[in-house]
Design an enzyme around this catalytic site. Structure first.
Site, PDB file in Angstrom:
ATOM      1  CB  CYS A 177      -3.566 -20.362  48.744  1.00  0.00           C
ATOM      2  SG  CYS A 177      -4.523 -22.004  48.747  1.00  0.00           S
ATOM      3  CG  HIS A 599     -11.442 -25.132  45.538  1.00  0.00           C
ATOM      4  ND1 HIS A 599     -11.939 -26.194  45.066  1.00  0.00           N
ATOM      5  CD2 HIS A 599     -10.764 -25.289  46.816  1.00  0.00           C
ATOM      6  CE1 HIS A 599     -11.289 -27.342  45.049  1.00  0.00           C
ATOM      7  NE2 HIS A 599     -10.375 -26.729  46.613  1.00  0.00           N
ATOM      8  CG  HIS A 607      -4.065 -22.958  44.560  1.00  0.00           C
ATOM      9  ND1 HIS A 607      -3.233 -22.455  45.598  1.00  0.00           N
ATOM     10  CD2 HIS A 607      -4.254 -22.268  43.702  1.00  0.00           C
ATOM     11  CE1 HIS A 607      -2.599 -21.191  45.768  1.00  0.00           C
ATOM     12  NE2 HIS A 607      -2.776 -21.251  43.992  1.00  0.00           N
TER      13      HIS A 607
END
Length: 1064
Positions: A177, A599, A607
């Site tokens: 990601c 974040h 993620h």
């Protein structure tokens, strides 16, 4: 010595100093000899050096902390002029070939030419320490990563087809990601996009690679071109970046499942792109100084003006991504102000030489793309691991950088001094105001105006002449409370209810005692009517009261006026500070927010996703791996400012608002038309994308062909089953033209004599009998009309009745459902006629004749009278309503039995089916709140059960808990996130995530730490993209009577359990 050797030597010295400074920053160790020893022991490996220091720190006595610049000795060329040799060849400073992770980090520290930090030498952003800290944590735990589960594609390629003009997403190929967030932010900078797409490899490719970085960077550049071309022209909803990611991961020497740090990756990406463009620039320079577009786009300059031990200095530095500390600041400007002024700088503005040290930074040239790294991680030396800072930090959508420019140095210093003076005055006013708002000398304090008001109320209360204690003692104790009185106050009688003596019950006194209610402590509050509500003065004269009230009124008025004046003055000062830089002369360097990288999670796992502004549509878009959705500034603020949950901005990308070429589309030079899609691509990339699109189109055609074959086979199987199930009939078969009318709905005509058909038959025969009793000599057609009216009246009464949740008449008959949802009259009439045309109707002559008339009427209905597609749609909805009911009741039954694993799938599909029904009308399905509540509760129960299993530490239980999370909870979280209007679902997801994130701060076995680190990114994934899912459970067949009975029982159980929803 050549220029290049000289630059490299200087660079090596600065690199050594940078490593020392990083070690000091991360570990807090100020002993230079100890720091150098750690570097020697670790052979320059930063992670091992920090681990060495954290282990030895308790054994080595710390020296007193030195002044700001005394952590290292400076050499003669400490403050080199970047305008000379260092500026002429910035890229050559990166010519160090190191491939392991720690060397890569050190290389990124060297190459980005960071702002002067504590030693005045390039301190590569304090935010990089989070990468080192994560590395240390992994080394200390001796973690061995396992292969991460990647997202599985939907087998149906149409689900993966790009909608027209929608942005293309990037597939997460294993904790990537971070890659998606950065690449999408850069891709949406159209100038950067054009540079990458139009990049042509050097003509001397056959002579390369001369060094390893060229061998690595040029192939990556080619893969990035391919990836960008697919993002431009692909017909896929999202594309696979695996080939580019693999090159990056090889360079990082990290395992496939490791979460990379956004700032670290961005450093590496821009460094590689610099190298690739530098090779091309050197080839095309034709004797001129090579010009690197990456440097022009992302790098700026600042002037460092300072004093070191009383000696003034001034030098220029280059910077790329600018690091900012978050802790202790409330907004971006406060962060910038702190970053631009370091140490004590009073000596900068005075003629006297001072021993104080400090420096100011002033931007001389800002890059078109200005990137701020927000350092949201700090190293906890006590626990020996990094921790995330969740503090709230606000940032504007338009940032004016004038106050930080060198050309505005003088006016900014004046304004800063004015702000400093105002803040000092503000502090004094706030302290004075606090004395008014928190008055008193004890631990509890109150607003002074309220204290005066309370005193006034006390003085004005009605005086009492007796002591409150005496008043209670002289009053007879309430019945039932004697046991609670002191022994001296007890009468010795039983403390229970009053029992009159025998023979005295007829007296009035006895009747009065019988009427006295029993006082029940903790359940009943009873205050004697003569007890005053508030304390009051015992003795006060009218004159005393008049004087006291006058004083208190006057004092309270004075206090309120003083408070208002202080608050107004504080507001004016705040407003003055806010407007200090609002004049036009200080709003000439506007930077607009282009992208925010977010974040969510903790320091060790999380993620990433990105919010990117679309200037053409004038809206924010959310890029979350394969999911690209419309967003808003409000959603961005909620997820990015921090302080609300575990999500916060990690990186801010601003662009020069006066340079529209950064985001302008490209136009055809001949036609003047805007280029879009494949027209934006050079020939080689256009051919590459067209080939991929053809592959995808072929995949869709093959899927369609496969589905057509399956559908044909299902139709054949269904036809065969229908023929085999035809009922035996004593009547001759009708002609061909009457044998093929539409199939009756399965709930209208069942072959089993004990199923729905028998129940429906009985209702129909009952209506016929009632009609016949009223009109015994009528014809079959008249009887049919009367019987239909009788049946419709009965069902209409059910539809109009207000019933409790446990008795839902919609389940008893389709007509009730149709009436509830205001179905067209023709649909209701045909449905009722179908009921009387049932072949399984009774075998007496009257019923048979009515059945024949009903079937004849059905055949006479013209196609334009009843829309059969609409008719079928209504009955399909009713079938789905019954299926939803079965799913719901089984799910609730299992939930009440605490079989949460089995219950979940039933509740999930009940919600999905029900949502589809409710989209057509409010009475098409069941109460959404009810299903949502138990779906959410089921997930919370499973999450808690899995966490308890994980806490046991036993291998079998831990694996079972993680299996529940991966297969059930994580798979279902997107279903809760997809509808962000349901606040309770959002809170539940946050609770589940926080439950697992809490383990990050606990000591555990390495194997558990490994499993947790591997699992958390999946849990923290904020994508609403629903991935591969379980098939719906196979439903049992219930008769109408059984369905209504079981549904009523489960709804009654929920009512007894006080469920918040009403079931309908």
């Amino acid at each position: 010595m050549t220029v290049e050797q000289n630059v490299l030597q200087q660079h090596s010295q600065k690199h050594q100093q940078t490593l020392l400074n990083q070690l000091r920053e991360v570990t807090g160790t100020t002993d230079v000899q100890l720091l150098q020893q750690a570097l020697q022991v670790s052979n320059g490996d930063l992670a091992e050096a920090v681990a060495f220091l954290t282990e030895k720190n308790a054994k080595v006595p710390q020296q007193d902390e030195a002044t700001y610049y005394q952590t290292a000795q400076i050499t003669n060329d400490r403050y080199i002029s970047v305008g000379s040799q260092a500026d002429t060849n910035v890229i050559d400073l990166t010519g160090d070939d190191k491939d392991d992770l720690q060397r890569a980090i050190a290389l990124s520290l060297e190459e980005s030419n960071r702002a002067f930090r504590e030693t005045g030498i390039t301190d590569e952003e304090q935010a990089i320490s989070r990468v080192l800290e994560a590395s240390i944590a992994e080394n200390k735990a001796s973690l061995k990563r396992t292969h991460t589960e990647v997202w599985s594609d939907s087998p149906n390629p149409h689900d993966r087809k790009r909608q027209e003009n929608c942005p293309v997403g990037l597939k997460n190929v294993g904790n990537t990601c971070w890659f998606s967030a950065v690449i999408q932010s850069l891709f949406n900078l159209l100038e950067f996009q054009r540079l990458v797409l139009n990049y042509s490899p050097p003509a001397r490719m056959q002579d390369l690679p001369r060094i390893q970085k060229e061998h690595r960077n040029l192939p990556f550049m080619q893969e990035l071109r391919h990836l960008f071309s697919l993002l431009v022209g692909s017909k896929r909803k999202y594309v696979d970046p695996s080939r580019a990611v693999e090159i990056l991961k090889d360079a990082f020497k990290s395992s496939e499942s490791q979460q990379q740090d956004v700032s670290e990756f961005t450093h590496k990406l821009l460094d590689w792109l610099e190298d690739a463009f530098q090779i091309k620039a050197e080839e095309d320079r034709e004797g001129e100084k090579p010009k690197n577009p990456m440097v022009d786009l992302f790098y700026g300059r600042f002037l460092a003006v300072g004093v070191l031990e009383g000696k003034k200095f001034e030098n220029t530095e280059m910077f790329g991504q600018y690091p900012l500390q978050v802790n202790g600041f409330k907004d971006l400007h406060e962060c910038l102000e702190a970053a631009m002024i370091e140490g004590e700088i009073e000596s900068l503005h005075s003629a006297e030489n001072s021993a104080k040290s400090g420096q100011e930074h002033w931007f001389t040239k800002l890059p078109p793309v200005l990137t701020f790294e927000l350092s949201r991680f700090e190293f906890n030396q006590t626990l020996g691991r990094p921790e995330k800072i969740h503090n709230k930090l606000e940032f504007p959508s338009m940032l004016y950088m004038d106050r930080y420019m060198d050309r505005n140095r003088d006016i900014t210093r004046i304004k800063r001094e004015e702000i400093r003076r105002l803040k000092e005055h503000l502090t004094v006013l706030q302290q004075r105001l606090e004395r008014y708002l928190s008055y008193g000398s004890g631990p509890k304090r109150f607003p002074l105006a309220d204290v005066l008001q309370y005193a006034m109320e006390f003085a004005s209360s009605k005086p009492v002449c007796t002591s409150p204690v005496e008043d209670i003692n002289t009053t007879a104790p309430p019945a039932g409370t004697t046991a609670h009185l002191p022994p001296s106050a007890s009468t010795g009688e039983q403390p229970d209810t009053y029992v009159p003596a025998e023979g005295s019950s007829s007296g009035p006194q006895a009747q009065q005692h019988q009427r006295v209610s029993i006082h029940k402590p903790f359940t009943q509050s009873r205050v004697p009517p003569d007890l005053p509500m508030h304390p009051a003065p015992r003795h006060i004269t009218e004159e005393e009261l008049r004087v006291l009230e006058g004083c208190l009124h006057r004092w309270r008025s004075e206090v309120e006026n003083d408070t208002r004046d202080l608050q107004a003055s504080i507001s004016r000062i705040h407003r003055t500070i806010e407007l200090m830089y609002s004049d036009k002369s200080m709003m000439q360097v506007p930077y607009r927010l282009h992208a925010v990288l977010v974040h969510e999670g903790q320091a060790n796992a999380g993620h990433y996703w990105a919010y990117i502004f679309d200037p053409h549509q004038q809206r924010w878009m959310k890029y979350n791996d394969i999911s690209v959705t419309k967003s808003s500034w409000e959603e961005l603020v909620r997820d990015s400012f921090g302080g609300y949950r575990n999500a916060s901005a990690y990186c801010l990308m601003y662009i020069d608002d006066k340079k529209p070429f950064l985001i302008e589309e490209e136009f055809d030079k001949e036609t003047g038309q805007m280029l879009s899609g494949l027209d934006k691509l050079p020939p080689d990339l256009k051919e590459y994308v067209e080939a991929d699109n053809k592959l995808f189109e072929r995949e869709m055609k093959e899927w369609d062909a496969l589905q057509a074959r399956k559908l044909q086979q299902e139709k054949l199987a269904l036809a065969a089953a229908s023929v085999a199930a035809q009922p035996m009939c004593t009547e001759p078969c009708p002609p061909d033209n009457t044998a093929a009318p539409q199939h009756d709905p399965e709930y209208m005509e069942q072959q089993s004599p004990t199923g729905d058909s028998k129940h429906l038959q009985e209702d129909t025969e009952r209506a016929i009998s009632k009609a016949a009793a009223e009109h015994d000599e009528k014809s079959p057609e008249a009887l049919l009309n009367t019987a239909m009216k009788v049946e419709y009246t009965r069902l209409l009464r059910f539809a109009q009745e207000d019933t409790p949740p446990e008795r839902d008449y919609r389940l008893q008959h389709v007509i009730v459902y149709l009436v509830h949802n205001q179905a067209p009259k023709k649909i209701v009439e045909r449905t009722l006629l179908m009921q009387f045309a049932d072949r399984n109707l009774g075998f007496d002559e009257r019923c048979k004749s009515i059945m024949k008339v009903a079937r004849a009427k059905l055949e006479l209905i013209e196609p334009d009278e009843v829309n059969m597609e609409e008719y079928e749609m209504w009955h399909q909805d009713y079938r789905k309503f019954r299926d939803t009911t079965v799913l719901l009741l089984i799910g609730l039954e299992l939930f009440l039995k605490k079989s949460y694993v089995e219950a979940l799938m039933y509740l999930i599909y009940a919600y999905q089916y029900n949502k589809e029904l409710l989209a057509k009308g409010p009475y098409r399905g069941h109460d959404e709140e009810l299903i949502t509540h138990y779906r959410r509760e089921c997930l919370l129960k499973l999450n808690e059960h899995a966490a308890v299993l994980f806490e046991t530490g036993e291998e079998i239980e831990v694996n079972a808990g993680l299996s529940i999370m991966n297969e059930l909870v994580v798979a279902c979280i997107p279903l809760l996130l997809v509808d962000e209007m349901e606040e309770k679902d959002m809170v539940a997801v946050e609770d589940m995530r926080n439950r697992w994130c809490s383990y990050l701060g606990q000591e555990m076995e390495p194997n558990l730490q490994e499993k947790l680190t591997d699992f958390l990114p999946k849990l923290l994934d904020c994508s609403t993209e629903i991935k591969s899912f379980h098939d719906p459970p196979k439903l049992p067949s219930y008769s109408t009577l059984e369905l209504c009975e079981r549904y009523g029982q489960v709804m009654t159980s929920l009512t007894l359990n006080r469920t918040p929803a009403d079931g309908r």
